[in-house]
Write an enzyme that holds these catalytic residues in place. Structure first.
Site, PDB file in Angstrom:
ATOM      1  N   ARG A  64      22.726  48.150   0.776  1.00 21.90           N
ATOM      2  CA  ARG A  64      22.587  48.596  -0.602  1.00 21.90           C
ATOM      3  C   ARG A  64      21.138  48.907  -0.909  1.00 21.90           C
ATOM      4  O   ARG A  64      20.234  48.152  -0.515  1.00 21.90           O
ATOM      5  CB  ARG A  64      23.038  47.487  -1.576  1.00 21.90           C
ATOM      6  CG  ARG A  64      24.533  47.441  -1.797  1.00 21.90           C
ATOM      7  CD  ARG A  64      25.012  48.694  -2.522  1.00 21.90           C
ATOM      8  NE  ARG A  64      26.454  48.726  -2.679  1.00 21.90           N
ATOM      9  CZ  ARG A  64      27.320  49.242  -1.801  1.00 21.90           C
ATOM     10  NH1 ARG A  64      26.893  49.773  -0.676  1.00 21.90           N
ATOM     11  NH2 ARG A  64      28.612  49.235  -2.044  1.00 21.90           N
ATOM     12  N   GLU A  88      21.437  56.196  -6.931  1.00 22.12           N
ATOM     13  CA  GLU A  88      22.289  57.166  -6.234  1.00 22.12           C
ATOM     14  C   GLU A  88      23.118  57.921  -7.247  1.00 22.12           C
ATOM     15  O   GLU A  88      23.498  57.336  -8.260  1.00 22.12           O
ATOM     16  CB  GLU A  88      23.191  56.438  -5.244  1.00 22.12           C
ATOM     17  CG  GLU A  88      22.428  55.839  -4.078  1.00 22.12           C
ATOM     18  CD  GLU A  88      23.344  55.153  -3.055  1.00 22.12           C
ATOM     19  OE1 GLU A  88      24.570  55.396  -3.094  1.00 22.12           O
ATOM     20  OE2 GLU A  88      22.836  54.379  -2.252  1.00 22.12           O
ATOM     21  N   HIS A 128      24.634  57.848   1.770  1.00 27.19           N
ATOM     22  CA  HIS A 128      25.624  56.760   1.656  1.00 27.19           C
ATOM     23  C   HIS A 128      26.894  57.091   2.452  1.00 27.19           C
ATOM     24  O   HIS A 128      27.998  57.189   1.902  1.00 27.19           O
ATOM     25  CB  HIS A 128      25.955  56.500   0.179  1.00 27.19           C
ATOM     26  CG  HIS A 128      26.480  55.113  -0.072  1.00 27.19           C
ATOM     27  ND1 HIS A 128      26.193  54.400  -1.202  1.00 27.19           N
ATOM     28  CD2 HIS A 128      27.260  54.295   0.676  1.00 27.19           C
ATOM     29  CE1 HIS A 128      26.785  53.221  -1.155  1.00 27.19           C
ATOM     30  NE2 HIS A 128      27.435  53.137  -0.007  1.00 27.19           N
TER      31      HIS A 128
END
Ligand SMILES: NC(=O)c1ccc[n+]([C@@H]2O[C@H](COP(=O)([O-])OP(=O)(O)OC[C@H]3O[C@@H](n4cnc5c(N)ncnc54)[C@H](O)[C@@H]3O)[C@@H](O)[C@H]2O)c1
Ligand SMILES: O=C(O)CC[C@@H](O)C(=O)O
Length: 528
Positions: free
Chosen positions: A233, A262, A280
């Site tokens: 993360r 993000e 991601h």
């Protein structure tokens, strides 16, 4: 009415097929909504299905009138306000296992891309540059990989790194040196991992404790030339500190699948040639998306149709065999709590739950939750459920204590619930009789035998000839039929209790009339 399942992030078709096979369920894809549109859409949803993109905020949760379950197709639930969901009694489920393999493989891909500068060389070549000197890498063999967070993904990465003949050193609050030894890796404290690793990969959740775990101080403790991988993360790394550490040459490279904000487009870290990045993609494989979508859709269906979920986030999950053993007690526990709340007008300060006989040896927390749910529902309504019962009790200053005792009074299992108010203590005990189901077997100090179901009239009175007759005629006047009746007393002529099951609910004025009889001290109408 069909259940309305709202899906706000892309979900694999295999998951959708699971939803399609379920009757009385309608799903709606609504991706790329603005926050305002989402606030409107959520109003009627029974279930919300998301991946990592939708931000499930407190405001969104509080706008949801019917929402019962939030499903996260993936592991991380940092995009969901779990506290807000718990407070509203909304269960959150995730799919923790389905993408482990993909995330571990992506980490290895990032590690190798980083060590051999593959993305940089590729980019250069695509720009017509044939430069062999600039892209000299380092071998992984005999280098130390430091893993912070040895959970599902961290452990898979360790296994794969050993295949690359790396030395692996890991830190995790649940890792002991013995366990590490058993896995064939080295145990290290965070400091040791930072000091010794040539490559550091992070696999923790983003928590208060892990926020900026890799900060300026942490980078200072690392070996010069260390390389960093983050496929967990954004936010676990302090990005400004990483940026500076790269500029200073302390960190030779970083591979990032995640960033704090993000989606990210223009981030100054991306301008550094030492940084390789993916948007991601850790869980973005056909297999992982299929797995997580199926798992989470299955849990949503189970929950909406009254079943037990496999991967609850805001409730502890239980192995199937444990659940099978204790599930029959949930109903009894809820009924005992519900029975007891009818016996007092006072504010409850304490609840003592005694688990006896074979109950003394089982996982009792879910039974406690059901007891408390039964206690609170009468005054707080149907929004009390397993998820929020303990939270709601705590908010009201009610202390819950679990006790295990050997006192079984001849029953193989006995569940006793006692409430303490500022003026009194009241208690009720119940058991599951083999083949006969739940029974209330004791109220305060009196022995009874009542099925916890329907309309119960409990009378505390003086043991005296004629009381039963008087009471029977009053009930007859109200046209209330008595189905069963039992009497117990402390001593001849002393305090006694009468438990009647009757065919209809007693109105307040009827109860008042009963209380006017001089031998009757208390009368409670209990609807279970
Ligand atoms: N990039 C992606 O697409 C992708 C895909 C899947 C998972 N993830 C993320 O990867 C991370 C790990 O997932 P997982 O399935 O392995 O989770 P997991 O719960 O199995 O493992 C996390 C581990 O971190 C440990 N931990 C917690 N606090 C720590 C601390 N302060 N220091 C060291 N260790 C600590 C825990 O004890 C646990 O063992 C999560 O953040 C998850 O959201 C990312
Ligand atoms: O939804 C995704 O693709 C990302 C999932 C991943 O970050 C996770 O935590 O499971």
């Amino acid at each position: 009415m069909a259940f309305h399942v709202l899906i706000t992030d892309p979900l694999s078709k295999e998951g959708i097929q699971v939803l399609e096979q379920q009757e009385n369920l309608q799903y709606e894809f609504a991706t790329d909504l603005s926050s305002d549109e989402l606030l409107t859409k959520i109003e009627t949803a029974d279930a919300l299905l998301v991946r990592s993109q939708t931000q499930v905020t407190r405001q969104l949760i509080e706008s949801a009138g019917n929402l019962k379950i939030i499903g996260r197709a993936g592991v991380g639930v940092d995009n969901i306000d779990i506290n807000a969901a718990t407070e509203r009694g909304i269960i959150v489920v995730n799919a923790p296992n389905g993408n482990t393999n993909s995330a571990a493989e992506h980490t290895m891909a990032m590690l190798m891309a980083l060590s051999r500068k593959i993305p940089q060389a590729h980019y250069s070549l695509k720009n017509q540059q044939w430069d062999r000197k600039k892209y000299v890498g380092v071998e992984l063999k005999n280098k130390t990989l430091g893993i912070i967070g040895l959970g599902r993904i961290g452990a898979e990465v360790a296994y794969r790194a050993k295949g690359q003949r790396m030395n692996v050193m890991a830190y995790d609050p649940f890792l002991t040196p013995e366990k590490a030894d058993h896995l064939g890796i080295d145990y290290g404290t965070v400091k040791e991992v930072l000091n010794k690793a040539d490559f550091i990969t992070i696999h923790t959740p983003l928590l208060k404790e892990t926020k900026h775990l890799l900060n300026e101080e942490a980078f200072r403790q690392m070996k010069p030339g260390v390389q960093i991988i983050n496929c967990a993360r954004g936010g676990i790394i302090d990005e400004e500190a990483l940026y500076q550490a790269i500029l200073e040459g302390k960190v030779a490279g970083a591979a990032l699948d995640v960033l704090e904000e993000e989606p990210f487009h223009h981030h100054k870290l991306l301008n550094l040639p030492e940084v390789v990045a993916t948007p991601h993609l850790g869980a973005s494989t056909v297999e992982a998306q299929e797995n997580v979508a199926v798992d989470v859709c299955q849990d949503v269906i189970w929950f909406l149709t009254g079943g037990v979920v496999q991967n609850p986030v805001n409730l502890p999950s239980l192995p199937k065999e444990v659940l099978r053993r204790i599930e029959p007690y949930f109903h009894l526990a809820e009924k005992l709590g519900s029975f007891l709340i009818h016996l007092t007008q006072d504010v409850i300060e304490e609840v003592n739950i005694y688990y006896s006989g074979e109950l003394a040896g089982v996982e009792t927390a879910p039974i406690t939750r059901n007891t408390v749910k039964g206690l609170l529902t009468r005054h707080l309504g149907d929004h009390v459920n397993d998820v929020n019962a303990l939270y709601l009790a705590e908010k009201r200053g009610i202390h819950i204590h679990e006790n295990r005792t050997t006192t079984t009074k001849g029953f193989t299992n006995l569940l006793t619930v006692e409430i303490v108010t500022n003026t009194e203590k009241r208690s009720v005990a119940g058991t599951l009789l083999n083949g006969l189901g739940a029974r209330i077997v004791q109220v305060d100090h009196y022995s009874v035998d009542v099925t916890p179901k329907g309309h119960i009239l409990m009378i505390r009175h003086q043991d005296k000839p004629g009381v039963i007759g008087k009471m029977g005629s009053l009930l007859a006047q109200f046209n209330i039929n008595i189905a069963t009746m039992q009497v117990d007393r402390a001593q001849v002529g002393g305090d006694a209790v009468m438990m009647l099951t009757v065919d209809k609910h007693l109105e307040a004025k009827e109860l008042e009339a009963l209380k006017q009889l001089e031998e009757i001290h208390q009368a409670n109408a209990i609807d279970l």
